[in-house]
Design a protein around this motif. Sequence first.
Motif, short mmCIF file in Angstrom:
data_model
loop_
_atom_site.label_atom_id
_atom_site.label_comp_id
_atom_site.label_asym_id
_atom_site.label_seq_id
_atom_site.Cartn_x
_atom_site.Cartn_y
_atom_site.Cartn_z
N ILE A 282 0.68 -1.30 -0.04
CA ILE A 282 0.61 -0.22 -0.26
C ILE A 282 1.00 1.17 -0.19
O ILE A 282 1.40 1.28 0.86
N GLY A 283 0.55 2.49 -1.09
CA GLY A 283 1.50 3.28 -1.18
C GLY A 283 1.73 3.79 -2.49
O GLY A 283 2.10 2.94 -3.28
N GLU A 284 2.32 4.46 -2.85
CA GLU A 284 3.03 5.64 -4.15
C GLU A 284 4.35 6.05 -3.61
O GLU A 284 4.96 6.25 -2.33
N GLY A 285 4.85 6.00 -4.84
CA GLY A 285 5.99 6.93 -4.65
C GLY A 285 7.67 5.65 -4.44
O GLY A 285 7.33 4.83 -5.54
N GLU A 286 8.65 6.88 -4.74
CA GLU A 286 9.93 6.10 -4.15
C GLU A 286 10.00 5.01 -3.04
O GLU A 286 10.70 4.11 -3.55
N ALA A 287 9.30 4.99 -2.20
CA ALA A 287 9.51 4.17 -1.12
C ALA A 287 8.89 3.16 -1.45
O ALA A 287 8.91 1.89 -1.20
N ALA A 288 7.50 3.26 -2.01
CA ALA A 288 6.56 1.52 -2.39
C ALA A 288 7.31 1.66 -3.60
O ALA A 288 7.17 -0.16 -3.88
N ASP A 289 7.87 2.65 -3.84
CA ASP A 289 8.53 1.10 -6.17
C ASP A 289 9.84 0.47 -5.60
O ASP A 289 10.46 -0.46 -5.57
N ALA A 290 10.65 1.05 -4.02
CA ALA A 290 11.95 0.07 -3.78
C ALA A 290 10.84 -0.90 -3.07
O ALA A 290 11.31 -2.32 -3.01
N LYS A 291 10.05 -0.72 -2.20
CA LYS A 291 8.90 -2.07 -1.33
C LYS A 291 8.61 -3.29 -2.92
O LYS A 291 8.85 -4.30 -2.77
N ARG A 292 8.36 -2.78 -3.92
CA ARG A 292 8.20 -3.74 -4.78
C ARG A 292 9.11 -4.37 -5.79
O ARG A 292 9.16 -6.10 -5.93
N ARG A 293 9.80 -3.54 -5.30
CA ARG A 293 11.15 -4.25 -5.86
C ARG A 293 11.56 -5.39 -5.72
O ARG A 293 11.95 -6.77 -5.76
N LEU A 294 11.73 -5.04 -4.30
CA LEU A 294 12.04 -5.93 -3.23
C LEU A 294 11.52 -7.05 -3.49
O LEU A 294 11.94 -8.32 -3.20
N LEU A 295 9.84 -7.08 -3.19
CA LEU A 295 9.32 -7.78 -3.41
C LEU A 295 8.92 -8.69 -4.62
O LEU A 295 8.80 -9.95 -4.06
N GLU A 296 9.71 -7.76 -5.68
CA GLU A 296 9.12 -8.56 -6.93
C GLU A 296 10.57 -9.57 -7.19
O GLU A 296 10.63 -10.94 -7.78
N ARG A 297 11.49 -9.25 -6.33
CA ARG A 297 13.06 -9.91 -6.45
C ARG A 297 12.58 -11.43 -5.58
O ARG A 297 13.29 -12.38 -6.24
N ALA A 298 11.77 -11.19 -4.57
CA ALA A 298 11.73 -12.39 -4.25
C ALA A 298 10.10 -13.48 -4.15
O ALA A 298 10.27 -14.47 -3.77
N GLY A 299 9.97 -13.02 -5.53
CA GLY A 299 8.97 -13.47 -6.32
C GLY A 299 7.42 -13.59 -5.25
O GLY A 299 6.48 -14.29 -5.98
N ALA A 300 6.98 -12.55 -5.07
CA ALA A 300 5.45 -12.64 -4.45
C ALA A 300 4.63 -11.81 -5.30
O ALA A 300 5.25 -11.48 -6.20
N HIS A 301 3.43 -12.24 -5.04
CA HIS A 301 2.61 -11.74 -6.26
C HIS A 301 1.63 -10.87 -4.80
O HIS A 301 1.45 -10.94 -4.15
N ILE A 302 2.20 -9.63 -5.31
CA ILE A 302 1.47 -8.54 -5.24
C ILE A 302 0.41 -7.81 -5.73
O ILE A 302 -0.16 -7.66 -6.17
N VAL A 303 -0.62 -7.71 -3.98
CA VAL A 303 -2.01 -7.00 -3.82
C VAL A 303 -1.97 -6.10 -3.66
O VAL A 303 -1.24 -5.56 -2.60
N ASP A 304 -3.48 -5.06 -3.14
CA ASP A 304 -3.64 -3.62 -3.04
C ASP A 304 -4.54 -4.19 -1.32
O ASP A 304 -4.54 -5.12 -1.55
N GLU A 305 -5.09 -3.88 -1.39
CA GLU A 305 -6.12 -3.29 0.41
C GLU A 305 -7.03 -4.52 0.00
O GLU A 305 -7.77 -5.16 0.88
N THR A 306 -7.40 -4.64 -1.03
CA THR A 306 -8.86 -5.59 -1.31
C THR A 306 -8.22 -7.08 -1.00
O THR A 306 -8.84 -8.31 -1.49
#
Length: 251
Positions: A20-44
């Motif tokens: 949950i979030g946008e911007g540089e900090a959220a993008d960094a977390k997204r890259r970390l999760l993608e590298r770990a192979g996670a399936h990223i979902v929103d609050e729903t």
Amino acid sequence: MKRSGLPIFVRLDGRPVMLIGEGEAADAKRRLLERAGAHIVDETGDARLAIIARDDPEEVAARLMARGMLVNVADRPDLCDFTLPAIVDRDPVVVAIGTGGASAGLAAALRQRLERLLPASLGQLADALAGARDAIRARWPEGAARRRAIGSALSGPLDPLVAQDDEAVVRWLADPDAVTGGVVHIALRSDDPDELTVGQARLLAQADQVTHRAIVPAAILTRARADAQRIECDAPPPDLPGLTVDLGMAG
């Protein structure tokens, strides 16, 4: 209360993680999760872990925690159920550095130092040891002897801080240089564990038993393996099987 918590590695490949979030900090977390192979979902979405990277995290963090989710909030350790470490990746070897949220900068500085220390071939060495597991077990059927042999190799011919070629494990198995057992006496010159020599620290890490005089401080004894037997005695140890490290203070 210790802030650092219990370090664990969570398999995220294909599993949902809420971001949950946008911007540089959220993008960094997204890259970390993608590298770990996670399936990223929103609050729903349906997930057990959530990472929040936004300026006003309190309400959403409380809402997700009320759902029983484990939550990480960027730059807000007071709102975190778990923290994300700085990572050195030598797949399948992963070194994680955490400070319990005290200082991300400190964790990053340590990561940069370790990046320079750990060779690119470290992951290949880990894979080679995994591939040779059956051969190692056949060579040393008894668990303690096998552990000592591997420990000796990793402080010698298979030093993980030295670049290793593809045949390093094969050569080691053909001509093993293993610790087989016996008694090693160490006369400590200080009660400071940071003053242990590299060789002394290695022996403590490999020992099956540690015999020690009462004067030897607990801070030294904790450098031994957690499952190594501790025996307090006033005289040299008896003839025990495996590797025994006998600790006393130098006169």
